[in-house]
Design a protein around this motif. Structure first.
Motif, mmCIF file in Angstrom:
data_model
loop_
_atom_site.group_PDB
_atom_site.id
_atom_site.type_symbol
_atom_site.label_atom_id
_atom_site.label_comp_id
_atom_site.label_asym_id
_atom_site.label_seq_id
_atom_site.Cartn_x
_atom_site.Cartn_y
_atom_site.Cartn_z
ATOM 1 N N MET A 38 0.831 -1.215 0.000
ATOM 2 C CA MET A 38 0.000 0.000 0.000
ATOM 3 C C MET A 38 0.858 1.256 0.000
ATOM 4 S SD MET A 38 -2.706 -1.553 2.718
ATOM 5 C CE MET A 38 -2.911 0.008 3.541
ATOM 6 N N VAL A 39 1.925 1.240 0.793
ATOM 7 C CA VAL A 39 2.828 2.394 0.807
ATOM 8 C C VAL A 39 3.439 2.598 -0.575
ATOM 9 C CG1 VAL A 39 5.018 3.261 1.724
ATOM 10 C CG2 VAL A 39 3.326 2.265 3.270
ATOM 11 N N TYR A 40 3.843 1.508 -1.213
ATOM 12 C CA TYR A 40 4.402 1.595 -2.566
ATOM 13 C C TYR A 40 3.402 2.195 -3.548
ATOM 14 C CZ TYR A 40 5.553 -0.064 -7.262
ATOM 15 O OH TYR A 40 5.770 -0.146 -8.621
ATOM 16 N N LEU A 41 2.163 1.720 -3.522
ATOM 17 C CA LEU A 41 1.163 2.194 -4.483
ATOM 18 C C LEU A 41 0.808 3.658 -4.256
ATOM 19 C CD1 LEU A 41 -1.159 -0.941 -4.546
ATOM 20 C CD2 LEU A 41 0.307 -0.133 -6.403
ATOM 21 N N GLU A 42 0.651 4.050 -2.997
ATOM 22 C CA GLU A 42 0.353 5.467 -2.736
ATOM 23 C C GLU A 42 1.542 6.348 -3.084
ATOM 24 O OE1 GLU A 42 -2.068 7.146 0.331
ATOM 25 O OE2 GLU A 42 -2.366 5.155 1.211
ATOM 26 N N GLY A 43 2.735 5.849 -2.830
ATOM 27 C CA GLY A 43 3.920 6.612 -3.217
ATOM 28 C C GLY A 43 3.999 6.801 -4.723
ATOM 29 N N PHE A 121 -10.569 5.639 6.641
ATOM 30 C CA PHE A 121 -11.716 6.526 6.404
ATOM 31 C C PHE A 121 -11.324 7.933 5.963
ATOM 32 C CE2 PHE A 121 -12.783 3.658 10.012
ATOM 33 C CZ PHE A 121 -13.633 2.814 9.314
ATOM 34 N N GLY A 122 -10.030 8.161 5.752
ATOM 35 C CA GLY A 122 -9.602 9.526 5.470
ATOM 36 C C GLY A 122 -9.355 9.854 4.015
ATOM 37 N N TRP A 123 -9.737 8.956 3.093
ATOM 38 C CA TRP A 123 -9.419 9.173 1.680
ATOM 39 C C TRP A 123 -9.966 10.490 1.152
ATOM 40 C CZ3 TRP A 123 -5.938 6.803 -1.162
ATOM 41 C CH2 TRP A 123 -5.518 5.531 -0.808
ATOM 42 N N ASP A 124 -11.180 10.816 1.444
ATOM 43 C CA ASP A 124 -11.804 12.030 0.911
ATOM 44 C C ASP A 124 -11.911 13.128 1.957
ATOM 45 O OD1 ASP A 124 -12.285 10.812 -1.642
ATOM 46 O OD2 ASP A 124 -13.927 9.688 -0.711
ATOM 47 N N ARG A 125 -11.211 12.942 3.083
ATOM 48 C CA ARG A 125 -11.280 13.919 4.170
ATOM 49 C C ARG A 125 -9.951 14.625 4.411
ATOM 50 N NH1 ARG A 125 -14.658 9.733 5.281
ATOM 51 N NH2 ARG A 125 -16.774 10.255 5.988
ATOM 52 N N VAL A 126 -8.854 14.012 3.982
ATOM 53 C CA VAL A 126 -7.540 14.643 4.094
ATOM 54 C C VAL A 126 -6.874 14.598 2.727
ATOM 55 C CG1 VAL A 126 -7.286 14.012 6.526
ATOM 56 C CG2 VAL A 126 -6.421 12.476 4.759
ATOM 57 N N GLY A 127 -5.820 15.367 2.573
ATOM 58 C CA GLY A 127 -5.113 15.388 1.306
ATOM 59 C C GLY A 127 -4.318 14.124 1.062
ATOM 60 N N LYS A 129 -1.165 13.623 0.449
ATOM 61 C CA LYS A 129 0.104 13.519 1.175
ATOM 62 C C LYS A 129 -0.128 13.135 2.637
ATOM 63 C CE LYS A 129 2.641 16.762 -1.755
ATOM 64 N NZ LYS A 129 3.356 18.060 -1.813
ATOM 65 N N THR A 130 -1.163 13.715 3.230
ATOM 66 C CA THR A 130 -1.485 13.368 4.614
ATOM 67 C C THR A 130 -1.902 11.904 4.713
ATOM 68 O OG1 THR A 130 -2.200 15.631 5.064
ATOM 69 C CG2 THR A 130 -2.953 13.923 6.587
ATOM 70 N N HIS A 131 -2.680 11.453 3.745
ATOM 71 C CA HIS A 131 -3.109 10.052 3.766
ATOM 72 C C HIS A 131 -1.927 9.113 3.549
ATOM 73 C CE1 HIS A 131 -5.194 6.333 2.648
ATOM 74 N NE2 HIS A 131 -6.191 6.813 3.365
ATOM 75 N N PHE A 132 -1.011 9.490 2.683
ATOM 76 C CA PHE A 132 0.200 8.689 2.474
ATOM 77 C C PHE A 132 1.005 8.594 3.768
ATOM 78 C CE2 PHE A 132 4.783 8.699 1.371
ATOM 79 C CZ PHE A 132 4.861 7.421 0.823
ATOM 80 N N PHE A 133 1.081 9.706 4.499
ATOM 81 C CA PHE A 133 1.781 9.695 5.785
ATOM 82 C C PHE A 133 1.105 8.737 6.753
ATOM 83 C CE2 PHE A 133 2.357 11.408 10.108
ATOM 84 C CZ PHE A 133 3.735 11.351 10.197
ATOM 85 N N ALA A 134 -0.227 8.763 6.791
ATOM 86 C CA ALA A 134 -0.962 7.853 7.682
ATOM 87 C C ALA A 134 -0.719 6.398 7.294
ATOM 88 C CB ALA A 134 -2.457 8.179 7.636
#
Length: 482
Positions: A38-43, A121-127, A129-134
């Motif tokens: 997941m980290v790889y794909l979001e990156g 639950f944060g996909w459409d609630r945070v940006g 980059k923030t979601h990638f950090f999470a």
């Protein structure tokens, strides 16, 4: 009859712990490996702006959430058994395990659970980059959690940094291991090697899970672009981790030979001390005859691998059994060779896949895709077989002893770790009860997992599933995190 009852309690308690932890152990390695994907794909999504990577990350996050929940639920039962079935063991190791598990809660669990809601639950609630950090924090939390669990287990295999002191239990006295050097306990002789081995096994399982689902989509002609991107990312992780696992396995074998020689003898069916000891590819150990039947062995292979000398001597049970006792040789031997065989198969399969990938025909090889559909089961079996090897090879000790002048001292035998008050009928009843619950949980997990896989990724998760309008998507990413 009292002796028979005591043996029944010990045997049933061991069976119960094995069943519950083996079911539980399906999920932590899977979630750790899947979190890395997941980290790889979001990156990749942040780097390229291609929305197909966001689609993939959202889909695997949903499957991650299901497996994470199963890991939490099944792990709770295992912890209660320390107090119910293994009270004497818990008193012996309490000081060591207490510090390690406290560190897990402080440094790992709170990190993982603190960012889990943002991940799910944060996909459409945070940006983005923030979601990638999470996502990264959840992945690190899972890895840190495994650190402290493996440290605690490794201390049982190769104890260090403690002293044994007497303490009072009712009207009796009992020995208790108390830490005198925390970092010596943490970096006991097997921690680093075993932790590396566990991580690599988790990465392989997570990658195999991704490749399995992706290969199934490709064979069915569904979500092909998503499946190709996900499969390629999983293949990269599986290849690197499989090759690294072979190297890790070699160093683990050297460590076991030095610190747990009886376990190594069981892994290789070595009943007699031999110069030029063979390395078995497969076989059937017979402890009554004290030899391996129907075996295929590489002459002097074990001596060469352990000592880089084909004529070197390797100790067998003729020398080791009077000191350590003899583990269950057959199951240790077979579990170890099953793990090694599957690992070798993964190396061959992933390298074959890269061969066809370089020729541009990977996704036309239906036979190879069908293998990868089944690969997740093989990866689960290999992880379980590794755990069985480590735990059965340690018997009859639950905390391995040190040897002083040919005498094993300072350890705790498994038979001495069971609770004094628990009865065989109580353990048997709980095995049946939890067996039913775990069966229902397993069926529920498969039904929910199959439903999510059958549904597939939602193209509506983003505005452009094809990967077009990359510049516009990059602009959206920057604005969302501004």
């Amino acid at each position: 009859m009292p002796l028979l009852a005591e043996l029944d309690v010990v045997f049933l308690s061991r069976v119960q712990f094995a069943l519950t932890i083996m079911f539980h152990y399906l999920f932590p390695p899977l979630t750790i490996g899947l979190s890395v994907v997941m980290v790889y794909l979001e990156g990749r999504y942040l780097w390229t702006g291609e929305a197909i990577y966001e689609t993939a990350a959202r889909f695997w996050t949903r499957l991650f959430g299901l497996n994470f929940a199963m890991g939490v639920v099944t792990g709770i039962v295992m912890e209660f058994q320390f107090g119910t079935n293994w009270a004497a063991y818990s008193r012996f190791v309490g000081d060591v395990f207490g510090s390690a598990l406290a560190a897990e809660g402080i440094f790992a669990f709170f990190l993982e659970s603190g960012f889990l809601s943002l991940l799910l639950f944060g996909w459409d609630r945070v940006g983005p980059k923030t979601h990638f950090f999470a996502t990264t924090m959840v992945a690190l939390g899972g890895i840190f959690s495994s650190v402290w669990i493996v440290i605690a287990n490794s201390w049982q295999q190769t104890p260090a940094g403690h002293v044994l002191r007497e303490h009072t239990v009712g009207d009796r006295t009992a020995l208790r291991a108390e830490i005198v050097d925390f970092w010596a306990m943490v970096f006991n002789p097997s921690t680093v090697q075993r932790l590396t081995h566990v991580w690599l096994g988790a990465f392989i399982l997570g990658a195999a899970f991704v490749m399995s689902v992706s290969a199934w989509y490709l064979l069915k002609g569904r979500h092909t672009e998503f499946a190709k991107r996900s499969f390629t990312g999983g293949l990269l992780l599986a290849t690197v981790a499989s090759i690294a696992q072979a190297v890790s396995g070699h160093f683990n074998a050297e460590m076991v030979a030095e610190h747990q020689p009886a376990k190594l003898a069981a892994m290789e069916g070595l009943y007699e001390t031999r110069a030029g000891a063979p390395l078995y590819v497969f076989g059937w150990p017979d402890s009554d005859e004290r030899r391996v039947e129907w075996g295929l062995a590489i002459p002097a292979g074990l001596s060469l691998l352990l000592h880089q000398d084909p004529s070197a001597e390797v100790a067998g049970f003729d020398r080791l059994e009077p000191i350590y006792g003899m583990p269950p040789v057959w199951i240790t031997f077979q579990a170890y060779h099953l793990m090694v065989g599957i690992g070798t198969l993964f190396i061959a399969a992933t390298l074959t896949a890269w061969f066809f990938y370089r020729r541009g025909t990977l996704f036309d090889q239906r036979w190879l895709l069908w293998f990868f559909v089944a690969s997740v089961v093989l990866a689960m079996v290999a992880n379980e077989a590794g755990w069985v090897t480590a735990e059965t090879g340690r018997q009859p000790w639950v905390v391995y002893p040190t040897v002083v002048d040919g005498v094993a001292t300072g350890g705790l035998r498994t038979a001495d770790g069971v609770s004094e008050s628990v009865q065989a009928s109580q353990v048997l009843g709980s095995i049946i009860f939890f067996g039913l619950i775990y069966t229902l949980l397993g069926v529920l997990w498969l039904v929910l997992l199959n439903g999510k896989i059958q549904h597939g990724p939602d193209d509506g998760d983003h505005h452009d599933a094809s990967g077009a309008n990359i510049a516009e998507r990059r602009h959206d990413i920057g604005m969302a995190d501004a």
